[in-house]
Design a protein around this motif. Structure first.
Motif, short mmCIF file in Angstrom:
data_model
loop_
_atom_site.label_atom_id
_atom_site.label_comp_id
_atom_site.label_asym_id
_atom_site.label_seq_id
_atom_site.Cartn_x
_atom_site.Cartn_y
_atom_site.Cartn_z
N GLN A 4 9.80 11.24 -16.04
CA GLN A 4 10.22 10.12 -16.88
C GLN A 4 11.43 10.68 -17.58
OE1 GLN A 4 7.75 7.06 -17.56
NE2 GLN A 4 7.97 7.74 -15.38
N THR A 5 12.62 10.82 -16.96
CA THR A 5 13.71 11.50 -17.90
C THR A 5 14.20 10.23 -18.76
OG1 THR A 5 15.26 10.72 -15.79
CG2 THR A 5 14.08 12.80 -15.94
N LEU A 6 14.14 8.93 -18.33
CA LEU A 6 14.54 7.96 -19.27
C LEU A 6 13.71 7.35 -20.19
CD1 LEU A 6 16.80 6.17 -16.27
CD2 LEU A 6 17.51 8.06 -18.16
N ALA A 7 12.48 8.11 -20.45
CA ALA A 7 11.52 7.57 -21.33
C ALA A 7 12.32 7.38 -22.58
CB ALA A 7 10.37 8.43 -21.40
N GLY A 8 11.86 6.11 -23.21
CA GLY A 8 12.56 5.77 -24.79
C GLY A 8 13.84 5.36 -24.57
N LYS A 9 14.50 5.13 -23.59
CA LYS A 9 15.94 4.50 -23.11
C LYS A 9 15.58 3.04 -22.75
CE LYS A 9 18.27 8.57 -22.29
NZ LYS A 9 19.27 8.47 -23.73
N VAL A 10 16.50 2.12 -23.00
CA VAL A 10 16.49 0.73 -22.82
C VAL A 10 17.81 0.46 -21.93
CG1 VAL A 10 16.70 -1.63 -23.42
CG2 VAL A 10 15.19 0.17 -24.62
N ALA A 11 17.80 -0.29 -20.83
CA ALA A 11 18.84 -0.34 -19.74
C ALA A 11 19.02 -1.93 -19.54
CB ALA A 11 18.85 0.31 -18.61
N LEU A 12 20.10 -2.35 -19.16
CA LEU A 12 20.53 -3.86 -18.80
C LEU A 12 21.21 -3.52 -17.73
CD1 LEU A 12 21.80 -6.72 -20.88
CD2 LEU A 12 22.80 -6.29 -18.65
N VAL A 13 20.74 -4.39 -16.47
CA VAL A 13 21.26 -4.13 -15.47
C VAL A 13 21.73 -5.55 -14.90
CG1 VAL A 13 21.10 -3.62 -12.77
CG2 VAL A 13 19.72 -2.19 -14.58
N THR A 14 23.07 -6.01 -14.73
CA THR A 14 23.48 -7.25 -14.31
C THR A 14 23.29 -7.48 -12.81
OG1 THR A 14 25.80 -6.61 -13.63
CG2 THR A 14 25.38 -7.18 -16.27
N GLY A 15 23.00 -8.50 -12.29
CA GLY A 15 22.52 -8.55 -10.89
C GLY A 15 21.45 -7.91 -10.41
N GLY A 16 20.54 -7.72 -11.26
CA GLY A 16 19.30 -6.73 -11.10
C GLY A 16 18.38 -7.50 -10.13
N LEU A 28 15.61 3.14 -12.29
CA LEU A 28 15.61 3.38 -13.71
C LEU A 28 14.00 3.15 -14.29
CD1 LEU A 28 18.74 1.26 -14.69
CD2 LEU A 28 18.39 3.66 -14.50
N ALA A 29 13.32 1.81 -13.64
CA ALA A 29 12.12 2.00 -14.15
C ALA A 29 10.96 3.14 -13.79
CB ALA A 29 11.53 0.49 -13.62
N ILE A 30 11.14 3.49 -12.69
CA ILE A 30 10.34 4.68 -12.18
C ILE A 30 10.67 5.88 -13.11
CG2 ILE A 30 10.04 6.57 -10.62
CD1 ILE A 30 10.44 4.23 -8.24
N ALA A 31 11.85 6.03 -13.62
CA ALA A 31 12.56 6.88 -14.79
C ALA A 31 11.93 6.98 -15.93
CB ALA A 31 13.64 7.47 -14.52
N GLY A 32 11.06 5.78 -16.17
CA GLY A 32 10.84 5.38 -17.79
C GLY A 32 11.22 4.62 -18.58
N ALA A 33 12.41 3.75 -17.86
CA ALA A 33 13.49 3.25 -18.83
C ALA A 33 12.72 1.76 -19.06
CB ALA A 33 14.89 2.97 -18.26
N ALA A 34 12.84 1.31 -20.21
CA ALA A 34 12.70 -0.29 -20.45
C ALA A 34 13.84 -1.06 -19.72
CB ALA A 34 12.30 -0.68 -21.76
N LEU A 35 13.77 -2.16 -19.28
CA LEU A 35 14.70 -2.90 -18.59
C LEU A 35 14.91 -4.38 -18.92
CD1 LEU A 35 13.73 -1.71 -14.79
CD2 LEU A 35 15.89 -1.16 -16.18
N VAL A 36 16.24 -4.79 -19.09
CA VAL A 36 16.58 -6.05 -18.76
C VAL A 36 17.50 -6.25 -17.52
CG1 VAL A 36 17.87 -8.00 -19.98
CG2 VAL A 36 16.83 -6.23 -21.53
#
Length: 254
Positions: A4-16, A28-36
């Motif tokens: 979970q290298t991205l735990a605690g991070k929030v990422a926005l992906v356009t065209g996701g 990104l989700a598998i790595a622990g990020a929250a997503l928009v």
């Protein structure tokens, strides 16, 4: 379970909601990020969100809008802040285009569609995200293309757009580095729905492309492109900015 290298991070992906954008969002989700994730098709986004929610991330939000509109760029960033309270990673993936037309035949509608969705959409999302990334540092990942570097026949405005994205990324890397914001570009060779449609319609060109790839195959959006985005989003790439990574199996070698 993946680290979970991205735990605690929030990422926005356009065209996701599909293709390379969805593949990156999955990684990104598998790595622990929250997503928009954003896009124009609300139903497609909701289906993608349900898939992403099963992958172990910290939550998924969607925003249905048009990257060509500044108000929608601002609104997408606002969704990240309202739902998760922060923004750490911006992935500018969305791009509309009409490939396969020779330069002398490209009409104004195709020019506007390609430039506004790709180059201007990227710039507007970067501008909207800047105040929030400035406050805490972060990573911007923009999507380029081998067509811009190589100059593929039938990709005139698309190539111009993607080289424009690379240019503005280098400028942003220099201007925003003082705030701890890193800006990098991925040029993928992956089988998105749009790419599949184009290659199916141009089988000879598809075979030519495949032969140019040193590893002998087109990439998978999730398995091959996603991990590159995870690397650039996380702290392992904290000293990398202003760079282009050709995640294309050795199609373009600089």
């Amino acid at each position: 379970m993946a680290q979970q290298t991205l735990a605690g991070k929030v990422a926005l992906v356009t065209g996701g909601g599909q293709g390379v954008g969805l593949g990156i969002a999955q990684a990104l989700a598998i790595a622990g990020a929250a997503l928009v994730i954003t896009g124009r098709d609300a139903a497609k986004l909701e289906a993608a969100a349900r898939d992403l929610a099963t992958l172990g991330g910290a939550g998924v939000a969607v925003y249905a809008g048009d990257v060509r509109q500044r108000a929608d760029a601002d609104a997408a960033i606002a969704v990240a802040l309202e739902r998760f309270g922060q923004l750490d990673v911006l992935v500018n993936n969305a791009q509309s285009s009409k490939p396969g037309t020779l330069l002398e035949d490209i009409d104004d509608d195709a020019i506007a569609l390609t430039l506004e969705s790709g180059l201007l959409g990227t710039i507007r999302h970067m501008q909207a995200a800047f105040p929030h990334l400035k406050a805490r540092g972060g990573s911007i990942i923009n999507l380029g293309s081998r067509e811009g570097i190589y100059g593929g026949i039938g990709f005139g405005i698309y190539a111009a757009t993607k080289e424009g994205v690379r240019g503005v990324s280098r400028v942003a890397a220099r201007e925003w580095g003082r705030y701890g914001i890193r800006v990098n570009v991925i040029c993928p060779a992956a089988l998105s729905p749009v790419a599949i449609q184009y290659l199916d319609a141009h089988p000879e060109q598809a075979e030519m492309y495949r032969k140019e790839i040193a590893l002998g195959r087109f990439g998978d959006p999730h398995a091959d492109i996603g991990p590159v985005a995870v690397f650039l989003a996380g702290d392992d790439s904290r000293y990398i900015t202003g760079q282009t990574i050709n995640a294309d199996g050795g199609q373009v070698m600089l």
